[in-house]
Every structure is written in C-alpha cells, then in structure tokens.
Design a protein around this motif. Sequence first.
Motif, PDB file in Angstrom:
ATOM      1  N   GLY A  19      92.143  51.027  62.287  1.00  0.00           N
ATOM      2  CA  GLY A  19      92.421  52.442  62.476  1.00  0.00           C
ATOM      3  C   GLY A  19      93.237  53.017  61.338  1.00  0.00           C
ATOM      4  O   GLY A  19      93.352  52.415  60.268  1.00  0.00           O
ATOM      5  N   VAL A  20      93.827  54.180  61.594  1.00  0.00           N
ATOM      6  CA  VAL A  20      94.484  54.969  60.551  1.00  0.00           C
ATOM      7  C   VAL A  20      96.001  54.862  60.663  1.00  0.00           C
ATOM      8  O   VAL A  20      96.569  55.021  61.754  1.00  0.00           O
ATOM      9  CB  VAL A  20      94.066  56.448  60.649  1.00  0.00           C
ATOM     10  N   LEU A  21      96.652  54.627  59.535  1.00  0.00           N
ATOM     11  CA  LEU A  21      98.109  54.556  59.477  1.00  0.00           C
ATOM     12  C   LEU A  21      98.734  55.826  58.890  1.00  0.00           C
ATOM     13  O   LEU A  21      99.901  56.116  59.146  1.00  0.00           O
ATOM     14  CB  LEU A  21      98.550  53.351  58.635  1.00  0.00           C
ATOM     15  N   GLY A  22      97.975  56.555  58.087  1.00  0.00           N
ATOM     16  CA  GLY A  22      98.554  57.739  57.463  1.00  0.00           C
ATOM     17  C   GLY A  22      97.505  58.632  56.818  1.00  0.00           C
ATOM     18  O   GLY A  22      96.424  58.167  56.446  1.00  0.00           O
ATOM     19  N   ILE A  23      97.829  59.913  56.716  1.00  0.00           N
ATOM     20  CA  ILE A  23      96.969  60.910  56.060  1.00  0.00           C
ATOM     21  C   ILE A  23      97.839  61.748  55.137  1.00  0.00           C
ATOM     22  O   ILE A  23      98.921  62.208  55.534  1.00  0.00           O
ATOM     23  CB  ILE A  23      96.322  61.858  57.088  1.00  0.00           C
ATOM     24  N   GLU A  24      97.374  61.954  53.912  1.00  0.00           N
ATOM     25  CA  GLU A  24      98.042  62.869  52.981  1.00  0.00           C
ATOM     26  C   GLU A  24      97.042  63.923  52.534  1.00  0.00           C
ATOM     27  O   GLU A  24      95.916  63.594  52.125  1.00  0.00           O
ATOM     28  CB  GLU A  24      98.582  62.120  51.761  1.00  0.00           C
ATOM     29  N   LYS A  39      96.215  45.396  68.009  1.00  0.00           N
ATOM     30  CA  LYS A  39      95.862  45.333  69.434  1.00  0.00           C
ATOM     31  C   LYS A  39      95.393  46.679  69.976  1.00  0.00           C
ATOM     32  O   LYS A  39      95.251  46.857  71.181  1.00  0.00           O
ATOM     33  CB  LYS A  39      97.068  44.832  70.248  1.00  0.00           C
ATOM     34  N   GLY A  40      95.191  47.641  69.088  1.00  0.00           N
ATOM     35  CA  GLY A  40      94.618  48.916  69.513  1.00  0.00           C
ATOM     36  C   GLY A  40      95.576  50.080  69.587  1.00  0.00           C
ATOM     37  O   GLY A  40      95.158  51.203  69.869  1.00  0.00           O
ATOM     38  N   LYS A  41      96.874  49.856  69.346  1.00  0.00           N
ATOM     39  CA  LYS A  41      97.846  50.947  69.401  1.00  0.00           C
ATOM     40  C   LYS A  41      97.919  51.610  68.031  1.00  0.00           C
ATOM     41  O   LYS A  41      98.886  51.435  67.294  1.00  0.00           O
ATOM     42  CB  LYS A  41      99.206  50.424  69.864  1.00  0.00           C
ATOM     43  N   ILE A  42      96.873  52.365  67.709  1.00  0.00           N
ATOM     44  CA  ILE A  42      96.732  52.953  66.399  1.00  0.00           C
ATOM     45  C   ILE A  42      95.726  54.114  66.514  1.00  0.00           C
ATOM     46  O   ILE A  42      94.896  54.132  67.428  1.00  0.00           O
ATOM     47  CB  ILE A  42      96.234  51.889  65.385  1.00  0.00           C
ATOM     48  N   VAL A  43      95.816  55.062  65.607  1.00  0.00           N
ATOM     49  CA  VAL A  43      94.873  56.172  65.583  1.00  0.00           C
ATOM     50  C   VAL A  43      93.503  55.636  65.162  1.00  0.00           C
ATOM     51  O   VAL A  43      93.366  55.067  64.067  1.00  0.00           O
ATOM     52  CB  VAL A  43      95.334  57.264  64.606  1.00  0.00           C
ATOM     53  N   PRO A  44      92.471  55.768  66.008  1.00  0.00           N
ATOM     54  CA  PRO A  44      91.171  55.192  65.653  1.00  0.00           C
ATOM     55  C   PRO A  44      90.441  55.975  64.565  1.00  0.00           C
ATOM     56  O   PRO A  44      90.616  57.183  64.425  1.00  0.00           O
ATOM     57  CB  PRO A  44      90.389  55.235  66.973  1.00  0.00           C
TER      58      PRO A  44
END
Length: 325
Positions: free
Chosen positions: A259-264, A318-323
Amino acid sequence: MGVEEDLQSILQMQVVPIKEGIDVQSDSQSQQFVPKTKVSMCYICGTVLFDEKGQVLLIQEAKKSCLGTWYLPAGRLEPGETIIEGAKREVREEAGLECDLTTLLCIEINSYKWMRFTFLGKITGGRLKTVDEKDNESLQAKFFSKEDLQQSQSSLRHNDILKLIELGRKYLEASSSPSLNMLPVIAPHKLLVHRVVIIDRSLASTQAIHLLARKGSDNHIPTALINHNKEASIAVSVYAILRDAFTANFSAVSVRMCGVLGIEHRGTGPDEDGICITSLVSLDLSNDLPPPATTSQKYLWCTVKHADLKERLEQATKGKIVPLL
C-alpha cells in the motif's frame, strides 16, 4: 539522513526531497512526459463522509451522461489546486457541506494518466443541498443508510463506490488500533515518481526487517518513474527497481504490494502537476533466510533499528495501510 530517517519523516507526513535524481528511468517516453492537470493528466478527488447515524453522503448527478444517478461527491482536480483543496471543493459544490479530511482511504490508478484519491472526512458545516438548489454540479445531496444503499444499487452511477464506502466504515471501526493515517504533503514535483520502500520479510521470521537502499552521497529510498506506456504502471516501476538491483527474478507471489506510505504533490505552479507516491513493497520469502544478495553495487540492505518504525512496518504488512488499488 539515511533511509530509516527518511522513512520516519514520510510516515510523519513531512517532505522528503528526491535525492540525486530518479534512480530508474528505463522508459524514454516517461522521461519526456510532463503531467498537466486537465490537459495530459486527470487527478480525481472523492470523499467518504458519514453522519452521526453512520449514514453515508451521496450526491445525485446532474451530468447528462449519468443524470439522476447517485455517487460519492467527487470530481477532477482543477489547475492550481492541491489534492486536498480539490476534494473539499467537490464536497462544497456538490453537497453544500464543508468538511475536514481525516485520512486518505485509497489510491486507484487506471493508467499513468488517471489517478483517483478517495478520502475519509468529517463534516464541519454548511447545509445539505436540496432539489431546489440543483445546479450543474449536482441535483441534490442525501445521506444513505446501509439498507438504503442495498435497495438503491440500481440507481448508483457505478457500484465501485461500495468498496470505497466499506473502506471508510472499516477505518472508523479500527480507528482505536494502530493505523497509518495519511494525507498528501504539499511539495512540488515535475514528473510522476514512484518511491519504493522495499523490505525483506521471511514468512517464518518476526525478527529483523531489512530495507533496500540506493547508494549515494546519502543513501536513500530507491525511485523510479511511473511507466508511461503500461496500464500496470505502479507494478512496472517496482519490478524496474528490482531488475536494477538483483539478477534473480522475483515472482508475483513473493513481491507483495502492501500500500501507500506517502503522497507529495503541489500543483500550484508551472511544471508542478507531478506527484511522488511512496509505497511499501514486501519481498515475502518462504524460509527464514537472510535477504537476497544485491547483484548491483548501487544497492545495499539496511537493517531497521528503530523499534517504533519496525512496528509500523509490521502493521503495514498486515494490512494497516492505505491501499493502492
């Protein structure tokens, strides 16, 4: 700063500049493509909003192509807007309400020219648009219960919003547990960049986590251009980095897009409509083995030492992230 410090900054929604240029630029067309909002690039912003009863906000479409159908408040980003500004504007124009955004729920990428960002938000003011206030943006707005949604599926513009609404509900239900709350960070980018956090996780091990780094004057998280010609653009950029770092081929089973950790993104000036997506990729190995040896002198493995960062990465795998859909 090293890769571990950069990653902590990204998770804290701080700007982390691209260091020493883009690492992998295999597609010449990708290097030449400069995104322009509503010209060569379509960013779509949508928001999931619930009332105090758990009902979700939908708007009735005014566009001829989908007249009378119901959908989440959503639309294309305008030139000169940030992604957050665009999402809040769409809620205001289509539903008559003001909102704050809590977190990004997911990113969908259909091609290198089309990305949709869906947020979860909280209503802070305004007045729900009625039929008497219909305009070119929408005919009205209304809150739907779960039962209403089930009974009204045939009148939805598209059933794709059901999975987005469900993501919002699951997020609220799990809000007391560790999760990766994330909103876009304002930072200028000219191109479409994928910064890839690649970790080595043996399925049999819960001990060390290794993080792939690109060597340089300051080691950094490897980057690639989002491929210009491939619909599976995000996956293509991941495998481009893996090919650059290793001789061995990794199968789709062992390479897991978490999934995604960050967006700029900034989008407020000339040549600033690009974006940097930082995602997490796990190399899931079947045995409790050390990380695969890099075959390029340009890369190395770093062991994650900070306990809090290791825990965040464990939660993300484990899925706790922005998909990323």
